[in-house]
Design a protein around this motif. Structure first.
Motif, mmCIF file in Angstrom:
data_model
loop_
_atom_site.group_PDB
_atom_site.id
_atom_site.type_symbol
_atom_site.label_atom_id
_atom_site.label_comp_id
_atom_site.label_asym_id
_atom_site.label_seq_id
_atom_site.Cartn_x
_atom_site.Cartn_y
_atom_site.Cartn_z
ATOM 1 N N ILE A 19 0.704 -1.189 0.116
ATOM 2 C CA ILE A 19 -0.020 0.033 0.018
ATOM 3 C C ILE A 19 0.816 1.347 0.075
ATOM 4 N N LEU A 20 1.808 1.240 0.777
ATOM 5 C CA LEU A 20 2.848 2.461 0.958
ATOM 6 C C LEU A 20 3.778 2.720 -0.462
ATOM 7 N N ASP A 21 3.737 1.584 -1.172
ATOM 8 C CA ASP A 21 4.841 1.734 -2.331
ATOM 9 C C ASP A 21 3.647 2.325 -3.350
ATOM 10 N N THR A 22 2.423 2.337 -3.507
ATOM 11 C CA THR A 22 1.567 2.962 -4.391
ATOM 12 C C THR A 22 1.619 4.398 -4.299
ATOM 13 N N TYR A 23 1.981 4.945 -3.279
ATOM 14 C CA TYR A 23 2.199 6.357 -2.831
ATOM 15 C C TYR A 23 3.791 6.818 -3.001
ATOM 16 N N GLU A 24 4.404 6.157 -3.246
ATOM 17 C CA GLU A 24 5.700 6.886 -3.307
ATOM 18 C C GLU A 24 6.059 7.894 -3.997
ATOM 19 N N HIS A 83 1.828 1.575 16.034
ATOM 20 C CA HIS A 83 1.741 2.707 15.222
ATOM 21 C C HIS A 83 0.527 2.679 13.848
ATOM 22 N N VAL A 84 0.091 3.900 13.745
ATOM 23 C CA VAL A 84 -0.746 4.194 12.906
ATOM 24 C C VAL A 84 -0.175 5.161 11.826
ATOM 25 N N ILE A 85 -0.499 5.159 10.589
ATOM 26 C CA ILE A 85 -0.009 6.092 9.574
ATOM 27 C C ILE A 85 -1.306 6.709 9.013
ATOM 28 N N VAL A 86 -1.163 8.083 8.885
ATOM 29 C CA VAL A 86 -2.124 8.991 8.121
ATOM 30 C C VAL A 86 -1.456 9.547 7.151
ATOM 31 N N GLY A 87 -1.952 9.752 5.579
ATOM 32 C CA GLY A 87 -1.458 10.225 4.631
ATOM 33 C C GLY A 87 -2.135 11.326 3.890
ATOM 34 N N PHE A 88 -1.505 12.150 3.221
ATOM 35 C CA PHE A 88 -2.058 12.864 2.177
ATOM 36 C C PHE A 88 -1.474 13.011 1.113
ATOM 37 N N GLU A 106 -7.543 29.613 -10.087
ATOM 38 C CA GLU A 106 -6.551 29.223 -10.651
ATOM 39 C C GLU A 106 -6.426 27.868 -11.036
ATOM 40 N N PRO A 107 -5.619 27.402 -12.234
ATOM 41 C CA PRO A 107 -5.852 26.113 -12.338
ATOM 42 C C PRO A 107 -5.175 25.177 -11.511
ATOM 43 N N PRO A 108 -5.191 23.821 -10.897
ATOM 44 C CA PRO A 108 -4.878 22.917 -10.016
ATOM 45 C C PRO A 108 -3.443 22.784 -10.412
ATOM 46 N N ILE A 109 -2.487 22.809 -9.592
ATOM 47 C CA ILE A 109 -1.184 22.474 -9.655
ATOM 48 C C ILE A 109 -0.947 20.899 -10.163
ATOM 49 N N GLU A 110 -0.057 20.750 -10.959
ATOM 50 C CA GLU A 110 0.183 19.269 -11.704
ATOM 51 C C GLU A 110 1.553 18.965 -11.851
ATOM 52 N N ASP A 111 2.248 19.802 -11.363
ATOM 53 C CA ASP A 111 3.895 19.514 -11.613
ATOM 54 C C ASP A 111 4.350 18.255 -10.376
ATOM 55 N N GLU A 112 5.355 17.801 -10.902
ATOM 56 C CA GLU A 112 5.717 16.631 -9.865
ATOM 57 C C GLU A 112 6.875 16.994 -8.893
ATOM 58 N N ARG A 113 6.861 18.466 -8.775
ATOM 59 C CA ARG A 113 7.864 18.925 -7.733
ATOM 60 C C ARG A 113 7.919 18.387 -6.298
ATOM 61 N N SER A 114 8.938 18.542 -5.590
ATOM 62 C CA SER A 114 8.871 18.047 -4.199
ATOM 63 C C SER A 114 7.989 18.973 -3.356
ATOM 64 N N PHE A 115 7.485 18.561 -2.226
ATOM 65 C CA PHE A 115 6.748 19.453 -1.391
ATOM 66 C C PHE A 115 7.457 20.499 -0.782
ATOM 67 N N PHE A 146 1.187 12.096 17.658
ATOM 68 C CA PHE A 146 1.992 12.171 16.668
ATOM 69 C C PHE A 146 3.509 12.275 16.705
ATOM 70 N N GLN A 147 4.395 11.317 16.074
ATOM 71 C CA GLN A 147 5.704 11.486 16.247
ATOM 72 C C GLN A 147 6.417 12.055 15.149
ATOM 73 N N ARG A 148 6.222 12.016 13.919
ATOM 74 C CA ARG A 148 6.867 12.529 12.796
ATOM 75 C C ARG A 148 6.136 12.481 11.423
ATOM 76 N N GLN A 149 6.746 13.259 10.736
ATOM 77 C CA GLN A 149 6.187 12.987 9.122
ATOM 78 C C GLN A 149 7.374 12.641 8.049
ATOM 79 N N GLU A 150 6.766 11.935 7.044
ATOM 80 C CA GLU A 150 7.632 11.432 6.139
ATOM 81 C C GLU A 150 7.266 11.700 4.844
ATOM 82 N N THR A 151 8.234 11.966 3.738
ATOM 83 C CA THR A 151 7.716 12.081 2.593
ATOM 84 C C THR A 151 8.346 10.918 1.850
ATOM 85 N N ARG A 152 9.102 9.990 2.238
ATOM 86 C CA ARG A 152 9.696 8.786 1.738
ATOM 87 C C ARG A 152 9.074 7.592 2.487
#
Length: 314
Positions: free
Chosen positions: A71-76, A92-97, A116-125, A158-164
């Protein structure tokens, strides 16, 4: 003489739990989970209403089971996740956006009107987007905590946030989990939020999750309630007044002739039974008014007593 300590054996309960953990939880047998996640969506929408001028809607999309890693791999590269710890569950529990969720929230909370049109580029957060997501994680954690109070007193810290997704470790990646996915709609665009809970955390509560909570129901729509009530009240029902009932044999009925008079033991003072759809409703007295027969309701019929009377010999 050689002495040795016997090895402890697992209790039957422990063995059953291990077997259930290995087989996984069946979502069909956990009707309380969708109820809990529906409450989570409602609570998230309520908390967001206090922060944003634009209307935003949360809705539960679906609940599924799978492997944590799959499941996490689909959001990489496509999501920000927050890792929560639950001391009561020892898990532990994960919440993702996902990206669309984060970009939509940025516009909603900073007062955009959707022109304004929605953002569609693949830049980093960006740092602002990450900090905003961290603040929202706190709101979602409280919503989950209040929603799970139906079956368990639990806290989510809440402990931490991750983008990876590789770093969002909440157990072995091949462990089973429950994943609830939510849809956010605002400013004619939207995004997805997901909540990932290891099945091992939910297994001890499977009995509570398998039974529907008393008094738990969806909020009623007052417009539909009035409409349905009006339609029910206008529905036509047929009433039948029974002055006397008598049992006869088939041979007696076969001797009936046209013009034959059947004497009745009932009188004008006898009570009349009023029924609808063969269900007795009231006992009435018979009378006349303006040249027509009329009934005056005397009392409601006790169905239990009526059943007992029918059983007694006459």
């Amino acid at each position: 003489m050689n002495m040795h300590t016997p090895r402890p054996t697992a209790s039957p309960t422990d063995i059953r739990d291990l077997l259930l953990d290995a087989a996984g939880l069946s979502l069909d047998k956990l009707p309380m989970l969708p109820v809990i996640f529906d409450r989570t969506a409602t609570a998230c929408a309520e908390s967001l209403r206090q922060l944003a001028a634009s209307q935003a809607y949360y809705s539960l999309s679906h609940v599924e089971s799978g492997r944590i890693g799959d499941i996490l791999d689909t959001y990489e590269g496509m999501a920000i996740v927050g890792v929560f710890h639950s001391p009561e569950w020892d898990s532990h529990v994960i919440v993702g956006f996902d990206r669309d969720f984060v970009f939509t929230m940025i516009e909603v909370l900073f007062g955009a009107d959707g022109s304004e049109p929605p953002i569609e580029d693949e830049r980093s957060f960006s740092n602002i987007e990450v900090r905003l997501a961290t603040a929202l994680f706190e709101h979602v954690g409280k919503a989950l905590q209040n929603s799970f109070a139906l079956v368990s007193q639990v806290t989510f810290k809440f402990q931490r946030q991750e983008t990876r997704m590789d770093f969002a470790v909440v157990g072995r990646r091949n462990n089973l989990c429950i994943c609830a996915k939510f849809l956010l709609q605002a400013l004619n665009r939207g995004g997805e939020m997901f909540v990932l809970i290891p099945q091992g955390a939910l297994t001890p509560m499977r009995q509570q999750l398998a039974s529907t909570a008393a008094g738990e129901s969806s909020p009623c729509d007052p417009v539909w309630t009035r409409h349905i009530r009006g339609e029910v009240q206008r529905a036509e029902v047929r009433l039948r007044a029974i002055l006397e009932e008598r049992e006869i044999t088939i041979s007696e009925a076969a001797l009936f002739e046209v013009g034959q008079i059947l004497p009745l033991q009932a009188t004008s003072r006898s009570q009349v039974k009023l029924e609808s759809a063969e269900e007795p409703l009231f006992r009435c007295s018979l009378g006349q008014a303006d040249g027509s027969y009329v009934l005056r309701i005397e009392e409601a019929i006790d169905l239990d007593q009526e059943f007992l009377d029918d059983l007694l010999p006459r």
